[in-house]
Design a protein around this motif. Structure first.
Motif, PDB file in Angstrom:
ATOM      1  N   ILE A  72    -116.276 -11.564 -37.877  1.00  0.00           N
ATOM      2  CA  ILE A  72    -115.953 -10.181 -38.108  1.00  0.00           C
ATOM      3  C   ILE A  72    -114.556  -9.925 -37.719  1.00  0.00           C
ATOM      4  N   PRO A  73    -113.927  -9.249 -38.746  1.00  0.00           N
ATOM      5  CA  PRO A  73    -112.431  -8.895 -38.559  1.00  0.00           C
ATOM      6  C   PRO A  73    -112.310  -7.929 -37.180  1.00  0.00           C
ATOM      7  N   GLY A  74    -111.314  -8.390 -36.568  1.00  0.00           N
ATOM      8  CA  GLY A  74    -111.140  -7.618 -35.351  1.00  0.00           C
ATOM      9  C   GLY A  74    -112.014  -8.227 -33.971  1.00  0.00           C
ATOM     10  N   VAL A  75    -112.564  -9.114 -34.173  1.00  0.00           N
ATOM     11  CA  VAL A  75    -113.368  -9.711 -33.183  1.00  0.00           C
ATOM     12  C   VAL A  75    -112.062 -10.905 -32.609  1.00  0.00           C
ATOM     13  N   ARG A  76    -111.822 -10.919 -31.276  1.00  0.00           N
ATOM     14  CA  ARG A  76    -110.856 -11.949 -30.841  1.00  0.00           C
ATOM     15  C   ARG A  76    -111.340 -12.943 -30.074  1.00  0.00           C
ATOM     16  N   GLU A  77    -112.529 -12.862 -29.147  1.00  0.00           N
ATOM     17  CA  GLU A  77    -112.902 -14.055 -28.642  1.00  0.00           C
ATOM     18  C   GLU A  77    -114.290 -13.628 -28.167  1.00  0.00           C
ATOM     19  N   THR A  78    -115.287 -14.913 -28.186  1.00  0.00           N
ATOM     20  CA  THR A  78    -116.657 -14.859 -27.431  1.00  0.00           C
ATOM     21  C   THR A  78    -116.789 -15.919 -26.534  1.00  0.00           C
ATOM     22  N   ILE A  79    -117.611 -15.264 -25.557  1.00  0.00           N
ATOM     23  CA  ILE A  79    -117.956 -16.102 -24.498  1.00  0.00           C
ATOM     24  C   ILE A  79    -119.488 -16.119 -24.250  1.00  0.00           C
ATOM     25  N   PRO A  80    -120.378 -17.351 -24.474  1.00  0.00           N
ATOM     26  CA  PRO A  80    -121.641 -17.218 -24.276  1.00  0.00           C
ATOM     27  C   PRO A  80    -122.094 -17.483 -22.784  1.00  0.00           C
ATOM     28  N   SER A  81    -123.089 -17.038 -22.438  1.00  0.00           N
ATOM     29  CA  SER A  81    -123.976 -17.367 -21.083  1.00  0.00           C
ATOM     30  C   SER A  81    -125.092 -17.854 -21.494  1.00  0.00           C
ATOM     31  N   TYR A  82    -125.928 -17.751 -20.304  1.00  0.00           N
ATOM     32  CA  TYR A  82    -127.471 -18.052 -20.466  1.00  0.00           C
ATOM     33  C   TYR A  82    -128.104 -17.343 -21.525  1.00  0.00           C
ATOM     34  N   ARG A  83    -128.007 -15.748 -21.200  1.00  0.00           N
ATOM     35  CA  ARG A  83    -128.657 -14.830 -22.030  1.00  0.00           C
ATOM     36  C   ARG A  83    -127.973 -13.908 -22.632  1.00  0.00           C
ATOM     37  N   SER A  84    -126.925 -13.933 -22.919  1.00  0.00           N
ATOM     38  CA  SER A  84    -125.734 -13.002 -23.487  1.00  0.00           C
ATOM     39  C   SER A  84    -124.596 -13.381 -24.012  1.00  0.00           C
ATOM     40  N   LEU A  85    -124.042 -12.807 -25.017  1.00  0.00           N
ATOM     41  CA  LEU A  85    -122.634 -13.116 -25.596  1.00  0.00           C
ATOM     42  C   LEU A  85    -121.632 -11.953 -25.362  1.00  0.00           C
ATOM     43  N   LEU A  86    -120.470 -12.063 -24.630  1.00  0.00           N
ATOM     44  CA  LEU A  86    -119.484 -11.183 -24.527  1.00  0.00           C
ATOM     45  C   LEU A  86    -118.508 -11.337 -25.433  1.00  0.00           C
ATOM     46  N   VAL A  87    -118.537 -10.210 -26.303  1.00  0.00           N
ATOM     47  CA  VAL A  87    -117.496 -10.340 -27.337  1.00  0.00           C
ATOM     48  C   VAL A  87    -116.398  -9.465 -27.041  1.00  0.00           C
ATOM     49  N   PHE A  88    -115.176 -10.050 -27.117  1.00  0.00           N
ATOM     50  CA  PHE A  88    -113.768  -9.166 -27.072  1.00  0.00           C
ATOM     51  C   PHE A  88    -113.321  -8.754 -28.418  1.00  0.00           C
ATOM     52  N   TYR A  89    -112.901  -7.529 -28.842  1.00  0.00           N
ATOM     53  CA  TYR A  89    -112.425  -7.029 -29.935  1.00  0.00           C
ATOM     54  C   TYR A  89    -111.031  -6.410 -29.675  1.00  0.00           C
ATOM     55  N   ASP A  90    -110.445  -6.286 -31.024  1.00  0.00           N
ATOM     56  CA  ASP A  90    -108.901  -5.489 -30.899  1.00  0.00           C
ATOM     57  C   ASP A  90    -109.485  -4.090 -31.321  1.00  0.00           C
ATOM     58  N   PRO A  91    -109.434  -2.919 -30.505  1.00  0.00           N
ATOM     59  CA  PRO A  91    -109.812  -1.590 -30.783  1.00  0.00           C
ATOM     60  C   PRO A  91    -108.976  -0.992 -32.079  1.00  0.00           C
ATOM     61  N   ALA A  92    -107.639  -1.639 -32.148  1.00  0.00           N
ATOM     62  CA  ALA A  92    -106.890  -1.045 -33.397  1.00  0.00           C
ATOM     63  C   ALA A  92    -107.579  -1.753 -34.670  1.00  0.00           C
ATOM     64  N   ARG A  93    -108.246  -2.626 -34.578  1.00  0.00           N
ATOM     65  CA  ARG A  93    -108.660  -3.230 -36.135  1.00  0.00           C
ATOM     66  C   ARG A  93    -110.350  -2.726 -36.242  1.00  0.00           C
ATOM     67  N   ILE A  94    -111.097  -2.536 -35.092  1.00  0.00           N
ATOM     68  CA  ILE A  94    -112.289  -2.389 -35.475  1.00  0.00           C
ATOM     69  C   ILE A  94    -112.991  -1.524 -34.081  1.00  0.00           C
ATOM     70  N   ARG A  95    -113.670  -0.285 -34.551  1.00  0.00           N
ATOM     71  CA  ARG A  95    -114.084   0.093 -33.473  1.00  0.00           C
ATOM     72  C   ARG A  95    -115.394  -0.284 -32.752  1.00  0.00           C
ATOM     73  N   GLY A  96    -115.691   0.245 -31.463  1.00  0.00           N
ATOM     74  CA  GLY A  96    -116.790  -0.482 -30.725  1.00  0.00           C
ATOM     75  C   GLY A  96    -118.076  -0.166 -31.472  1.00  0.00           C
ATOM     76  N   ALA A  97    -118.261   1.117 -32.095  1.00  0.00           N
ATOM     77  CA  ALA A  97    -119.492   1.429 -32.595  1.00  0.00           C
ATOM     78  C   ALA A  97    -119.792   0.803 -33.872  1.00  0.00           C
ATOM     79  N   SER A  98    -118.902   0.431 -34.788  1.00  0.00           N
ATOM     80  CA  SER A  98    -118.710  -0.315 -35.801  1.00  0.00           C
ATOM     81  C   SER A  98    -119.368  -1.678 -35.431  1.00  0.00           C
ATOM     82  N   LEU A  99    -118.560  -2.340 -34.531  1.00  0.00           N
ATOM     83  CA  LEU A  99    -118.762  -3.585 -34.183  1.00  0.00           C
ATOM     84  C   LEU A  99    -120.406  -3.768 -33.692  1.00  0.00           C
ATOM     85  N   THR A 100    -120.758  -2.821 -32.828  1.00  0.00           N
ATOM     86  CA  THR A 100    -122.171  -2.896 -32.301  1.00  0.00           C
ATOM     87  C   THR A 100    -123.077  -2.919 -33.368  1.00  0.00           C
ATOM     88  N   GLU A 101    -122.861  -2.150 -34.588  1.00  0.00           N
ATOM     89  CA  GLU A 101    -123.749  -2.001 -35.752  1.00  0.00           C
ATOM     90  C   GLU A 101    -123.825  -3.362 -36.556  1.00  0.00           C
TER      91      GLU A 101
END
Length: 239
Positions: free
Chosen positions: A47-76
Motif C-alpha cells: 500500500i503506497p505510504g506504508v514504510r514498515e510492518t512488524i508482526p507479533s503473536y496476534r497483531s501487525l504493527l504498520v508504520f506509514y508516512d502521513p505525508a503519503r497516506i492518511r491514517g483513516a485511509s490506511l485503516t480502510e
C-alpha cells in the motif's frame, strides 16, 4: 471493528504514524497465520505510504508516512485487505535445527517432570514448532508448538546472563535466544546456529511463520557444527 479472515480484526492508531491490526487477544497458531498472511500480503502488494510492518503473536504493527497516506485511509485499506487473506496459501520455510541438550536447567526440569534428561530431550525434539514472532532482542525467536507435557513456569529469579543460541522453555512457549542477556526462561540446550548477524543480508536467521523441528547432537558435534557455521556454512537443514 472490521470483519477479516479471523472472526474480527480491530485497527487502532499507534501514535501519529502507525496503526495496529489486532486479530485476537490470545496466542493461537491460526491467528498467527493470519498475522503473517497480512504481513506478506503487504510485502508482495504494498500500500503506497506504508514504510514498515512488524508482526507479533496476534497483531501487525504498520508504520506509514502521513505525508503519503492518511491514517483513516490506511485503516480502510487494511480492513479490506484483511477480508481477503488466505493464510493457508502462505508458504512457510522449514528448518531442522541441531541442539545439544546440555542446558543449565536440563537436570532440574527433568526431575520436575519425573523424566530422565534423555527422555525430556526426546520429547522436546518430537515437537513441531512455529516461529510466532521475532522480538525481545534482534533475532530472538518465540516458538509455539511446545509439547504440553513440557510447559513449565519461568524461573522465580531470572539469570543475569544466558548465552546466545540457547534453547529454552517459558510457560507454554519455547524459544531460541539470539544475543547474550538476562532471562527467566528455563534453558535445556544450545544450538550452533547463529540467529543474529548484522553482517548478513538478512541479519535475523528466522522469520515469523517459519516452521522448525529439532534434533539432538553431542557436545563434540555441536563444536564441529559451530566451526562450520562460523565459516559461513548452512548448518540448519532446510526441509
Amino acid at each position: 471493528m472490521a470483519e477479516g479472515s479471523a472472526d474480527m480484526v480491530r485497527i487502532s492508531p499507534a501514535g501519529d504514524s502507525a496503526v495496529t491490526v489486532e486479530f485476537a487477544d490470545g496466542i493461537d497458531d491460526a491467528i498467527n497465520r493470519d498475522v503473517i498472511a497480512l504481513d506478506r500480503s503487504l510485502a508482495e502488494t504494498p500500500i503506497p505510504g506504508v514504510r514498515e510492518t512488524i508482526p507479533s503473536y496476534r497483531s501487525l504493527l504498520v508504520f506509514y508516512d502521513p505525508a503519503r497516506i492518511r491514517g483513516a485511509s490506511l485503516t480502510e485499506r487494511l480492513a479490506a485487505r484483511a477480508q481477503t487473506l488466505k493464510p493457508e496459501e502462505t508458504p512457510a520455510r522449514r528448518f531442522c535445527v541441531p541442539v545439544c541438550y546440555d542446558g543449565p536447567d536440563m537436570d532440574e526440569l527433568a526431575a520436575l517432570k519425573a523424566m530422565t534428561p534423555a527422555a525430556l530431550a526426546a520429547a522436546h525434539a518430537e515437537g513441531h514448532y512455529r516461529v510466532h514472532m521475532i522480538g525481545f532482542a534482534p533475532g530472538f525467536a518465540y516458538l509455539g508448538g511446545l509439547p504440553e507435557q513440557l510447559a513449565t513456569p519461568r524461573l522465580d529469579v531470572p539469570r543475569q546472563l544466558v548465552e546466545a543460541s540457547s534453547v529454552g522453555i517459558g510457560g507454554a512457549q519455547a524459544c531460541i535466544t539470539s544475543l547474550p542477556g538476562p532471562s527467566g526462561w528455563r534453558y535445556i540446550g544450545r544450538t550452533p546456529l547463529t540467529l543474529f548477524d548484522a553482517g548478513r543480508k538478512e541479519p535475523a536467521f528466522f522469520r515469523a511463520g517459519d516452521l522448525i523441528s529439532f534434533f539432538a547432537v553431542t557436545a563434540d558435534d555441536h563444536a564441529a557444527l559451530a566451526r562450520r557455521a562460523a565459516a559461513g556454512e548452512m548448518i540448519a537443514e532446510a526441509l
